[in-house]
Design an enzyme around this catalytic site. Structure first.
Site, PDB file in Angstrom:
ATOM      1  N   HIS A 179       9.424   1.452  -1.524  1.00 35.34           N
ATOM      2  CA  HIS A 179       7.986   1.452  -1.814  1.00 35.34           C
ATOM      3  C   HIS A 179       7.211   2.267  -0.779  1.00 35.34           C
ATOM      4  O   HIS A 179       6.331   3.070  -1.119  1.00 35.34           O
ATOM      5  CB  HIS A 179       7.500   0.004  -1.847  1.00 35.34           C
ATOM      6  CG  HIS A 179       6.152  -0.197  -2.435  1.00 35.34           C
ATOM      7  ND1 HIS A 179       4.994  -0.025  -1.715  1.00 35.34           N
ATOM      8  CD2 HIS A 179       5.765  -0.591  -3.676  1.00 35.34           C
ATOM      9  CE1 HIS A 179       3.952  -0.297  -2.476  1.00 35.34           C
ATOM     10  NE2 HIS A 179       4.389  -0.641  -3.681  1.00 35.34           N
ATOM     11  N   ASP A 237       3.233  -0.364   4.825  1.00 28.72           N
ATOM     12  CA  ASP A 237       4.111  -0.569   3.675  1.00 28.72           C
ATOM     13  C   ASP A 237       5.480  -1.031   4.154  1.00 28.72           C
ATOM     14  O   ASP A 237       5.576  -1.737   5.164  1.00 28.72           O
ATOM     15  CB  ASP A 237       4.192   0.732   2.860  1.00 28.72           C
ATOM     16  CG  ASP A 237       4.296   0.479   1.369  1.00 28.72           C
ATOM     17  OD1 ASP A 237       5.315  -0.108   0.944  1.00 28.72           O
ATOM     18  OD2 ASP A 237       3.378   0.864   0.623  1.00 28.72           O
ATOM     19  N   SER A 247      -0.293   0.245  -6.550  1.00 30.74           N
ATOM     20  CA  SER A 247       0.328   0.712  -5.304  1.00 30.74           C
ATOM     21  C   SER A 247       0.431   2.227  -5.274  1.00 30.74           C
ATOM     22  O   SER A 247       0.353   2.849  -4.212  1.00 30.74           O
ATOM     23  CB  SER A 247       1.738   0.134  -5.160  1.00 30.74           C
ATOM     24  OG  SER A 247       1.730  -1.160  -4.635  1.00 30.74           O
TER      25      SER A 247
END
Length: 779
Positions: free
Chosen positions: A221, A144, A553
């Site tokens: 994220h 990520d 996600s």
């Protein structure tokens, strides 16, 4: 204000996905050269061989060395390099080269959820819940945007056990990241990969860009997904400005974390190049991770499996016993847009949980409605229709009539224009200097748990119409009071599939059902970098440590956390057994006992929406039977998608002497792949397929009986109808015959097969495409 509102508008545009392609067309492009499985035990020897191959298309060895970005020499063999099209074509002709492909750019698919899944930490049970009993011996790799190591989610607890002896990885230092300070017995690995990104998009100026040349996360994220999968137990979390407070933790809070920063900020979103992704897979296999969670992909058309770094890396990881889970993408609700469809990895769709944030709207002190929002304090202002400030009442930036809406709350409708994304209306309201926004849209397309730059209450079209009618009848300008929002648990029917969640069927392998499973992906509250604004926008100066995010996600790390628990509880299980346990124990009904609904419509879901169903971690711990996938299944699959005997032998880690595409394979399609779901992509006449199950239940002596829900227009016969087991790990095969009983010119029909012994229910979804009308007519 103008500066960051322009950024706000840009965010709307990038939701449509930037077209991939070569940024610099007058310079060499990054290519990946894939050579297959790694049977060389010497990494230096493999790298030397790669340089030798690359030198064949350069005038000197020095030029070849300067061209090479990565040598992949741990989990598989290959390299990435800067090549022109002629050089790439020359390498592709070499016998030992399987594929050569351009390094594409992938995009990221961007609490209460674990309670909803039955993994509550605070409970009255005498035995510890699974996530507090298992996981300390498991390492989860997160591919990520990096990590914010100071977050409480990644702290080392006093009772943490020593790092597993099988761990071969390391923490790599860099900007604002000191391994001796930031790594511990929780965060045991941290790497970053930048060569592919910078060769594609140019060198990042870290003096101006908020990114870090290190494993440290800026976009948030990666911190969010890591916290969701394996975050430590953090009690009394304040949530997002007081909303969603409680105990935060990941699915496997005792598991260890290894971070592989493969994605970097570009145009307000994360971009990951295939050269970097493949390097991360290579290191992860070497380092000794047990589970890999990767929340990225690219929209169709999809590349062939062995021209995709994610699929290549996942294949070799699975061969070495590593479970890989991907997100399916956010391109729904249209059919056929599901991403990450390889049969050796798990693909996850997104769903809701039973938490809501109701927000009262009170007009003129008496007319009251309820919407959904994340508003921390009461807001009062005048109420106005969008027609007062926007041409045609269309809440878009370009429709603003240059009238300021000071101290005004504007009512906007998604149906006017239409306004495709709520961010469009928010940008328009900010441009008009509005106080807040009431946004009316279909409830199946609303994301209530979104962090807004301007306070926004979401209502359905019915409530929006009632507010509009009140305004039309009011002799004076109404006053409206909204908020603050409340946190309510258990009163909302859940789950339902998110409207944005990418749907099947697979455009690459329609005989393998994708997605595989569904997990929470809307309004997930998890850790966040305090230096990063919750909306990522330059004009947003708020600092938070926990943030709401939505997307597949977010559903992906939920499954990764469950995989870590299963791997710890059953260390002898293969990745395919873990996938099978998750799929065959999934459920298809919501908290009101009705079929799970599909967001974006009001219909019940089918397997193209939810795969096998919604994940059930507690049931997955004891599935009874599992479908194991072996090398011959992969060989069958590769034969059917066109690879030669020699290529397959190069790709498979331990090829059998029979690793060959014999003529007998010509009548076997991937419907015979030993998968926990069954898909017949074109049924014209009678068709028989085979499945094999293994007994992994607590009782070695057990008998399973079959139950069938037949697809419409299809007769389903199973033999044998009874499976008798006398020992653990014993295998039995059964055969399923499908015969059309009605004529269709092309229609998907759905059913299921369930094996039960009174204690376990082992369920497999069945998908059949009936296309027998033209065939029978021509016959």
């Amino acid at each position: 204000m103008y500066f960051w509102v322009m950024f706000f508008t840009l965010m709307i545009k990038v939701k449509l996905y930037i077209t991939n392609g070569d940024i610099f067309q007058n310079r060499p492009t990054v290519y990946v050269v894939y050579l297959g499985a790694n049977r060389l035990k010497n990494a230096a020897l493999a790298s030397s061989h790669h340089l030798h191959l690359l030198s064949k298309v350069f005038t000197s060895k020095d030029d070849a060395e300067q061209s090479m970005l990565y040598s992949y020499n741990n989990g598989f063999l290959g390299f990435s390099a800067k090549l022109n099209s002629t050089q790439a074509a020359s390498l592709a002709k070499l016998n030992q080269v399987i594929t050569v492909f351009k390094s594409k750019s992938l995009k990221l698919h961007t609490t209460r959820s674990w309670d909803f899944l039955g993994l509550a930490v605070d409970n009255a049970r005498r035995t510890p819940p699974p996530q507090l009993a298992y996981g300390s011996d498991i390492v989860v790799g997160i591919f990520d945007t990096g990590i914010w190591p100071e977050s409480e989610s990644f702290r080392e607890t006093p009772e943490a056990k020593p790092i597993p002896s099988s761990w071969n990885g390391k923490c790599v230092g860099g900007e604002d990241f000191d391994p001796s300070v930031h790594c511990n017995r929780k965060l045991i690995g941290a790497r970053f990969y930048l060569r592919g990104f910078e060769e594609t998009y140019g060198t990042i100026d870290f003096t101006r860009d908020p990114e870090y040349r290190s494993p440290r996360d800026y976009l948030g994220h990666g911190t969010h997904t890591a916290s969701t999968a394996v975050g430590s137990v953090v009690r009394n979390v304040s949530g997002f400005f007081g909303l969603g407070r409680g105990t935060a933790r990941g699915g496997a809070p005792l598991a260890r974390l290894a971070v592989f920063k493969t994605c970097w900020g570009k145009d307000l979103e994360g971009v990951c190049t295939e050269a970097d992704i493949l390097a991360a897979f290579d290191d992860a296999i070497h380092d000794g991770v047990h589970v890999i969670s990767a929340s990225f992909g690219y929209s169709p058309p999809l590349s062939p499996f062995f021209e995709s770094s994610a699929d290549i890396g996942a294949f070799h990881a699975a061969e070495r016993g590593i479970s890989v889970v991907f997100s399916t993408g956010n391109d729904g609700p249209d059919p056929g847009v599901v991403q990450n469809v390889a049969p050796w990895a798990v693909s996850v769709a997104a769903s809701t949980v039973d938490r809501s944030f109701p927000t009262r709207i009170v007009i003129d002190g008496s007319f009251t409605l309820t919407g959904q929002s994340l508003i921390s304090q009461e807001i009062t202002g005048t109420l106005a229709l969008a027609t007062t400030y926007f041409n045609g009442g269309v809440c878009k930036w370009e429709n603003w009539m240059k009238k300021l809406a000071n101290e005004t709350i504007i009512l906007c409708f998604s149906t006017l224009g239409p306004v495709q994304f709520i961010e469009e209306a928010q940008a328009a309201a900010i441009r008009a200097n509005a106080l807040a926004l009431i946004f009316a849209a279909s409830p199946t397309r609303q994301l209530a748990e979104e962090v807004d730059m301007i306070p926004t209450v979401r209502v359905d079209i019915l409530h929006g119409t009632r507010i509009r009618n009140y305004l039309a009848r009011s002799p004076t300008v109404p006053m409206v009071k909204i908020g603050p929002s409340k946190t309510v648990i258990g009163e909302t029917t859940a789950p339902s599939v998110a409207y944005f969640s990418s749907r099947g069927p697979s455009s690459l392998s329609p005989d393998i059902l994708k997605p595989d499973i569904t997990a929470p992906g809307i309004g997930i509250l998890a850790a966040w970098p305090p230096r990063t604004p919750p909306t990522l926008l330059p004009g947003d100066h708020r600092s938070i440590e926990w943030n709401f995010q939505s997307g597949t996600s977010m559903s992906c790390p939920h499954v990764a956390g469950v995989m870590a628990l299963l791997q710890s509880a059953h260390p002898d299980w293969s990745p395919s057994a873990i996938r099978s346990a998750i799929m065959t124990t999934a459920y298809t009904r919501d908290t009101s006992y009705d079929l799970i609904l599909s967001g974006g419509s009001m219909k019940s879901t089918d397997p193209f929406d939810i795969g096998a169903g919604h994940i059930n971690p507690l049931k997955a711990m004891d599935p009874g039977l599992v479908y194991n996938t072996r090398t011959d299944d992969y060989v069958l699959f590769m034969c059917n998608i066109g690879y030669t005997d020699q290529e397959i032998k190069s790709m498979v880690l331990h090829p059998e002497p029979s690793t060959t595409c014999l003529p007998s394979h010509s009548y076997r399609t991937n419907a015979d792949f030993n998968y926990p779901s069954i898909t017949i992509p074109s049924l014209r006449l009678t068709r028989t397929i085979k499945r094999t199950v293994s007994n992994v239940g607590p009782n070695k002596n057990t008998v399973y009986f079959v139950d069938i829900i037949r697809p419409v227009g299809v007769e389903v016969l199973i033999w044998p109808r009874i499976l008798v087991f006398s020992k653990c790990q014993q295998e039995h095969s059964y055969y399923v015959t499908f015969k059309p009983t009605e004529i269709f010119s092309g229609r998907y029909v759905f059913g299921e097969i369930m094996w039960t012994n009174g204690l376990h229910r082992v369920r497999s979804p069945v998908v059949v495409f009936l296309s027998n009308a033209g065939f029978l007519a021509s016959s």
